[in-house]
Design a protein around this motif. Structure first.
Motif, short mmCIF file in Angstrom:
data_model
loop_
_atom_site.label_atom_id
_atom_site.label_comp_id
_atom_site.label_asym_id
_atom_site.label_seq_id
_atom_site.Cartn_x
_atom_site.Cartn_y
_atom_site.Cartn_z
N MET A 43 0.85 -1.18 0.00
CA MET A 43 0.00 0.00 0.00
C MET A 43 0.89 1.24 0.00
O MET A 43 1.85 1.33 0.76
CB MET A 43 -0.91 -0.03 1.24
N GLU A 44 0.58 2.18 -0.83
CA GLU A 44 1.39 3.39 -0.99
C GLU A 44 0.84 4.54 -0.14
O GLU A 44 -0.36 4.78 -0.12
CB GLU A 44 1.37 3.79 -2.47
N ILE A 45 1.74 5.24 0.54
CA ILE A 45 1.35 6.40 1.35
C ILE A 45 0.96 7.53 0.39
O ILE A 45 1.70 7.85 -0.52
CB ILE A 45 2.49 6.84 2.27
N LYS A 46 -0.19 8.12 0.63
CA LYS A 46 -0.72 9.17 -0.25
C LYS A 46 -0.63 10.54 0.39
O LYS A 46 -0.88 10.70 1.59
CB LYS A 46 -2.19 8.89 -0.58
N THR B 163 -3.03 12.07 3.40
CA THR B 163 -3.31 11.16 4.52
C THR B 163 -3.22 11.94 5.83
O THR B 163 -2.30 12.74 6.02
CB THR B 163 -2.31 9.99 4.52
N PHE C 257 0.22 1.74 6.85
CA PHE C 257 1.03 1.50 5.66
C PHE C 257 2.26 0.64 5.96
O PHE C 257 3.01 0.30 5.05
CB PHE C 257 1.48 2.83 5.06
N VAL D 181 5.74 12.75 -0.23
CA VAL D 181 6.35 11.44 -0.03
C VAL D 181 7.46 11.33 -1.06
O VAL D 181 7.21 11.50 -2.26
CB VAL D 181 5.33 10.29 -0.22
N GLY E 162 10.28 6.41 -3.74
CA GLY E 162 10.63 5.25 -2.93
C GLY E 162 9.89 5.21 -1.60
O GLY E 162 9.91 4.21 -0.91
N GLY E 163 9.27 6.31 -1.23
CA GLY E 163 8.41 6.35 -0.06
C GLY E 163 9.10 6.28 1.29
O GLY E 163 8.46 6.01 2.29
N LYS E 164 10.40 6.56 1.37
CA LYS E 164 11.12 6.43 2.64
C LYS E 164 10.96 7.67 3.54
O LYS E 164 10.90 7.54 4.75
CB LYS E 164 12.60 6.18 2.38
#
Length: 137
Positions: free
Chosen positions: A1-4, A7, A52, A87, A90-92
């Motif tokens: 699941m990707e952080i949007k 949120t 997430f 974000v 890579g979402g880190k």
């Protein structure tokens, strides 16, 4: 699941003597202490990310820049809200807008950043640091 982006998270509490500026030593008066407001802002951001993450992951705060603009007396409810504003690829790394309120309005605003970590690697890094420190003593 990707952080949007967008949120949101929230954390709330009632101001007691234990969360005042005088209790923590950041001031000499019995009003909601800035360190506790900051912790509440970080907590709001943390709660928004929990859905997430898998069981091997956690997040740590890496930056916070806030203003505490109004006093809150003992007995009043306070809460903080967070909203993801960015974000990284890579979402880190996740950036947030954070706002704190009491029952009369806004008491603080700012930005916050969190990094997603692997819990085991992060705790190993801390343990290694402790071992180095003990060896140097």
């Amino acid at each position: 699941m990707e952080i949007k982006v967008g949120t949101r998270g929230k954390m709330e509490m009632t101001v007691t003597k234990e969360v005042t500026a005088s209790a923590v030593g950041s001031g000499a008066v019995e009003v909601f202490g800035t360190p506790f407001m900051i912790g509440m802002m970080e907590g709001a951001a943390l709660t928004s990310l929990q859905p997430f993450l898998d069981e091997t992951q956690g997040t740590v705060g890496t930056n916070i820049n806030v203003s505490h603009t109004a006093p809150t007396p003992i007995g009043m409810k306070v809460w903080a809200e967070s909203e993801v504003t960015n974000v990284t690829a890579g979402g880190k790394i996740i950036d947030f807008k954070v706002t704190a309120y009491d029952e009369m309005g806004v008491i603080g605003t700012g930005t916050h950043q969190r990094a997603i970590i692997r819990n085991d690697a992060f705790l190993k890094k801390a343990a290694d640091k402790l071992a180095q420190w003990k060896a140097a003593k």
